[in-house]
Design an enzyme around this catalytic site. Structure first.
Site, PDB file in Angstrom:
ATOM      1  N   ARG A 103     -23.026 -57.147 -91.279  1.00  0.00           N
ATOM      2  CA  ARG A 103     -21.959 -58.134 -91.301  1.00  0.00           C
ATOM      3  C   ARG A 103     -22.564 -59.525 -91.105  1.00  0.00           C
ATOM      4  O   ARG A 103     -23.258 -59.777 -90.119  1.00  0.00           O
ATOM      5  CB  ARG A 103     -20.941 -57.858 -90.195  1.00  0.00           C
ATOM      6  CG  ARG A 103     -19.798 -58.866 -90.215  1.00  0.00           C
ATOM      7  CD  ARG A 103     -18.827 -58.706 -89.058  1.00  0.00           C
ATOM      8  NE  ARG A 103     -17.940 -59.862 -89.050  1.00  0.00           N
ATOM      9  CZ  ARG A 103     -17.428 -60.407 -87.965  1.00  0.00           C
ATOM     10  NH1 ARG A 103     -17.694 -59.909 -86.765  1.00  0.00           N
ATOM     11  NH2 ARG A 103     -16.642 -61.470 -88.054  1.00  0.00           N
ATOM     12  N   HIS A 148     -16.612 -68.034 -89.916  1.00  0.00           N
ATOM     13  CA  HIS A 148     -16.837 -67.558 -88.554  1.00  0.00           C
ATOM     14  C   HIS A 148     -16.936 -68.793 -87.659  1.00  0.00           C
ATOM     15  O   HIS A 148     -18.026 -69.236 -87.297  1.00  0.00           O
ATOM     16  CB  HIS A 148     -18.123 -66.724 -88.502  1.00  0.00           C
ATOM     17  CG  HIS A 148     -18.309 -65.949 -87.235  1.00  0.00           C
ATOM     18  ND1 HIS A 148     -18.504 -64.591 -87.219  1.00  0.00           N
ATOM     19  CD2 HIS A 148     -18.354 -66.338 -85.938  1.00  0.00           C
ATOM     20  CE1 HIS A 148     -18.666 -64.179 -85.973  1.00  0.00           C
ATOM     21  NE2 HIS A 148     -18.580 -65.240 -85.170  1.00  0.00           N
ATOM     22  N   GLU A 194     -11.821 -64.116 -85.522  1.00  0.00           N
ATOM     23  CA  GLU A 194     -11.185 -64.493 -84.256  1.00  0.00           C
ATOM     24  C   GLU A 194     -10.389 -65.799 -84.368  1.00  0.00           C
ATOM     25  O   GLU A 194     -10.593 -66.752 -83.615  1.00  0.00           O
ATOM     26  CB  GLU A 194     -12.225 -64.587 -83.139  1.00  0.00           C
ATOM     27  CG  GLU A 194     -12.896 -63.265 -82.850  1.00  0.00           C
ATOM     28  CD  GLU A 194     -13.856 -63.316 -81.669  1.00  0.00           C
ATOM     29  OE1 GLU A 194     -14.113 -64.416 -81.155  1.00  0.00           O
ATOM     30  OE2 GLU A 194     -14.346 -62.252 -81.271  1.00  0.00           O
ATOM     31  N   ASN A 335     -13.069 -57.170 -82.805  1.00  0.00           N
ATOM     32  CA  ASN A 335     -14.186 -57.547 -81.940  1.00  0.00           C
ATOM     33  C   ASN A 335     -13.779 -57.224 -80.511  1.00  0.00           C
ATOM     34  O   ASN A 335     -12.805 -57.783 -79.996  1.00  0.00           O
ATOM     35  CB  ASN A 335     -14.497 -59.042 -82.049  1.00  0.00           C
ATOM     36  CG  ASN A 335     -15.027 -59.441 -83.411  1.00  0.00           C
ATOM     37  OD1 ASN A 335     -15.319 -58.601 -84.249  1.00  0.00           O
ATOM     38  ND2 ASN A 335     -15.158 -60.737 -83.633  1.00  0.00           N
ATOM     39  N   TYR A 337     -15.147 -56.403 -76.399  1.00  0.00           N
ATOM     40  CA  TYR A 337     -16.249 -56.453 -75.444  1.00  0.00           C
ATOM     41  C   TYR A 337     -15.876 -56.015 -74.027  1.00  0.00           C
ATOM     42  O   TYR A 337     -16.704 -55.466 -73.319  1.00  0.00           O
ATOM     43  CB  TYR A 337     -16.804 -57.885 -75.364  1.00  0.00           C
ATOM     44  CG  TYR A 337     -17.510 -58.351 -76.611  1.00  0.00           C
ATOM     45  CD1 TYR A 337     -18.877 -58.133 -76.784  1.00  0.00           C
ATOM     46  CD2 TYR A 337     -16.825 -59.002 -77.618  1.00  0.00           C
ATOM     47  CE1 TYR A 337     -19.535 -58.564 -77.922  1.00  0.00           C
ATOM     48  CE2 TYR A 337     -17.471 -59.432 -78.770  1.00  0.00           C
ATOM     49  CZ  TYR A 337     -18.826 -59.206 -78.916  1.00  0.00           C
ATOM     50  OH  TYR A 337     -19.471 -59.619 -80.060  1.00  0.00           O
ATOM     51  N   GLU A 408     -17.360 -56.150 -84.057  1.00  0.00           N
ATOM     52  CA  GLU A 408     -18.308 -56.580 -83.024  1.00  0.00           C
ATOM     53  C   GLU A 408     -18.081 -55.756 -81.771  1.00  0.00           C
ATOM     54  O   GLU A 408     -16.939 -55.525 -81.367  1.00  0.00           O
ATOM     55  CB  GLU A 408     -18.134 -58.060 -82.649  1.00  0.00           C
ATOM     56  CG  GLU A 408     -18.579 -59.060 -83.679  1.00  0.00           C
ATOM     57  CD  GLU A 408     -18.398 -60.507 -83.204  1.00  0.00           C
ATOM     58  OE1 GLU A 408     -18.375 -60.740 -81.970  1.00  0.00           O
ATOM     59  OE2 GLU A 408     -18.246 -61.391 -84.064  1.00  0.00           O
TER      60      GLU A 408
END
Length: 509
Positions: A103, A148, A194, A335, A337, A408
């Site tokens: 990506r 991005h 995002e 994404n 985390y 991600e």
């Protein structure tokens, strides 16, 4: 090792480290290898380096990082990790790990230095074309993000960037050029990365370009209106996504055979308590962040919670807007985390919570003095692997199991010594636990089609500069030498183990 060799050669790997064992056997019968994308992720500003000499124009991040006080270590992405010149070396690193996808994002300003107000930079077209060809030569699928975080500074200077509806024409013009020149070889497109974070960080708290904010949110020299501008910018991003998808669907998708979607940052939100107020606040938090974009794109309307609270501060979609939004998307990028607790601030006493225009809730990482998960190496990340399963299942249920990719997932390291950075056991354990949790979601029927580790390399990490490291490969920022960390050597085994677990589940059906 070439990806085809990795996936189709019989392997027997037995490894043990730090309290867990992976046992992996791959044979030609493993069918998921061709269907599931395993890769690493990157972005243009964090990787390539500015290199204006090829005709690239200034991006908003080129300008922002050269203004004092924004980035923790005073650094910028002028060189970054020089992926622009070292992409062949980096592709070899990917092939050595056996990944089947990469990506990356296209620098909008490298293709269109002045947006639609100038010429196409053919040197930029040539660079990305060579990158795509080199990836495919190694059996690695390009997974391309159109923007991005970065946009041409020209658009900011000319009409205010995302605050102006003109950017819809610029973004669709840019997207059309990318589809035209690269779509014969690119089968996966992400419109934006995002976008809700861009709206909040750029127009509410002013921490990202164009650094606009007001009132209780900060004193930004660029001015702003923190309670209105995030929603204007977001509205234009949503319609820009829709405009790009319409072009792809009507002009390119049938002959090129690809997919197009959007990537959202999705933290898992856990209610602070079982009270109805905290449960409702948790839903508000999801609506004011993730559903803010996905509901209009998929369901054709803003979330009910936002409409009730924001009223006229929330822009409306016209009939023609809704027609364009009906083109939707093919997949949702996620994404993910970490996780936090959510506490109500609308009906409950609450200090230092988010304002009414943010949904009136408080985020906290502790409950009764106990963290939501094991603290990571940076203050915002906590290891809560069940969060990725819960995120996927929530999106599955809300959006009718639209195909998903984990675009991600990764672990932030801040080790000061090279030895500790290379022996990144915590990252390996993190990835192992999150992949196991992701496998649980797939077993429960979630249509997840890929996983991308952030990131292939240590790189420029936005406001943190080069002070934290996410890479599977360590980068010496003096000479830019790449050195494999433990995680780079273990990633093939984690991929293999993931496939075997899912194959065993499929066989039991």
């Amino acid at each position: 090792m070439e990806p085809a060799v990795f996936w189709h050669t019989c392997l027997a790997i037995f490894i043990s480290f730090s309290g867990f064992m992976v046992s992996c056997h791959l044979t030609d019968q493993v069918s998921l290898s061709s269907n599931f994308l395993f890769g690493t992720a990157s972005s243009s500003y964090q990787y390539e380096g500015a290199f204006l000499s090829d005709g690239k124009g200034l991006s908003n991040w080129d300008v922002f990082t050269h203004e004092a006080g924004h980035v923790k270590d005073g650094s910028n992405g002028d060189v970054a990790v020089d992926h622009y010149h070292r992409y062949l070396e980096d592709i070899k690193l990917m092939a050595d790990m056996g990944v089947n996808s990469f990506r990356f994002s296209i620098s909008w300003a490298r293709i269109l230095p002045k947006g639609r107000f100038g010429k196409v930079n053919m040197a930029g077209i040539e660079y990305y074309s060579k990158l795509i060809d080199a990836l495919l030569l190694k059996g690695i699928q390009p997974f391309v993000t159109l923007t991005h975080y970065d946009i041409p500074q020209e658009l900011e200077d000319r009409y205010g960037g995302w605050l102006n509806s003109q950017i819809q024409y610029d973004f669709s013009y840019f997207a059309n050029i990318c589809f035209k020149y690269f779509g014969d070889r690119v089968k996966y497109w992400i419109t934006m990365n995002e976008a809700s974070f861009v709206a909040i960080s750029g127009y509410r708290d002013g921490s990202y370009p164009p650094a606009r904010c007001s009132g209780i949110f900060g004193n930004c020299s660029a001015g702003g209106d923190s309670e209105r501008e995030p929603f204007i910018a977001a509205h234009n991003m949503i319609l820009s996504h829709a405009a790009a998808v319409r072009i792809y669907r009507t002009r390119y998708q049938k002959c090129q055979g690809g997919m197009i979607g959007i990537t959202m940052g999705v933290e898992w939100y856990e209610p602070f308590s079982n009270s109805s107020e905290d449960i409702a606040a948790t839903q508000r938090a999801r609506s004011f962040y993730t559903n803010w974009f996905l509901d209009p794109i998929i369901l054709g309307r803003y979330p009910e919670e936002m409409v009730q609270i924001l009223g006229s501060n929330l822009p409306e979609f016209s009939v023609s807007d809704l027609r364009m939004l009906s083109y939707g998307l093919d997949f949702i990028g996620i994404n993910h985390y970490s996780a936090v607790y959510i506490k109500d601030c609308l009906y409950s006493a609450c200090e230092h919570g988010n304002s009414w225009s943010e949904g009136s809730y408080l985020t906290t990482t502790q409950r009764d003095g106990v963290y939501i998960g094991e603290p990571g190496e940076v203050d915002w990340q906590f290891v809560y692997p069940q969060g990725i399963e819960k995120v996927v299942m929530y999106i599955k249920d809300r959006f009718n199991n639209t195909p998903m990719f984990i675009t991600e997932n990764g672990f932030a390291g801040n080790s000061s010594s090279i030895e500790d950075a290379l022996n990144d056991v915590h990252r390996v354990k993190y990835m192992h636990s999150y992949l196991n949790s992701l496998a649980n979601a797939i077993r429960k029927g979630a249509d997840v089609r890929g996983y991308f580790a952030w990131s292939l390399l240590d790189n420029f990490e936005w406001l943190d500069g080069y002070t934290i490291r996410f890479g599977l490969y360590y980068v010496n920022y003096t000479n830019l030498q790449r050195t494999p960390k433990l995680s780079a050597t273990k990633y093939p085994e984690l991929m293999c183990n993931f496939h075997i677990e899912l194959e065993a589940h499929t066989a039991q059906k």
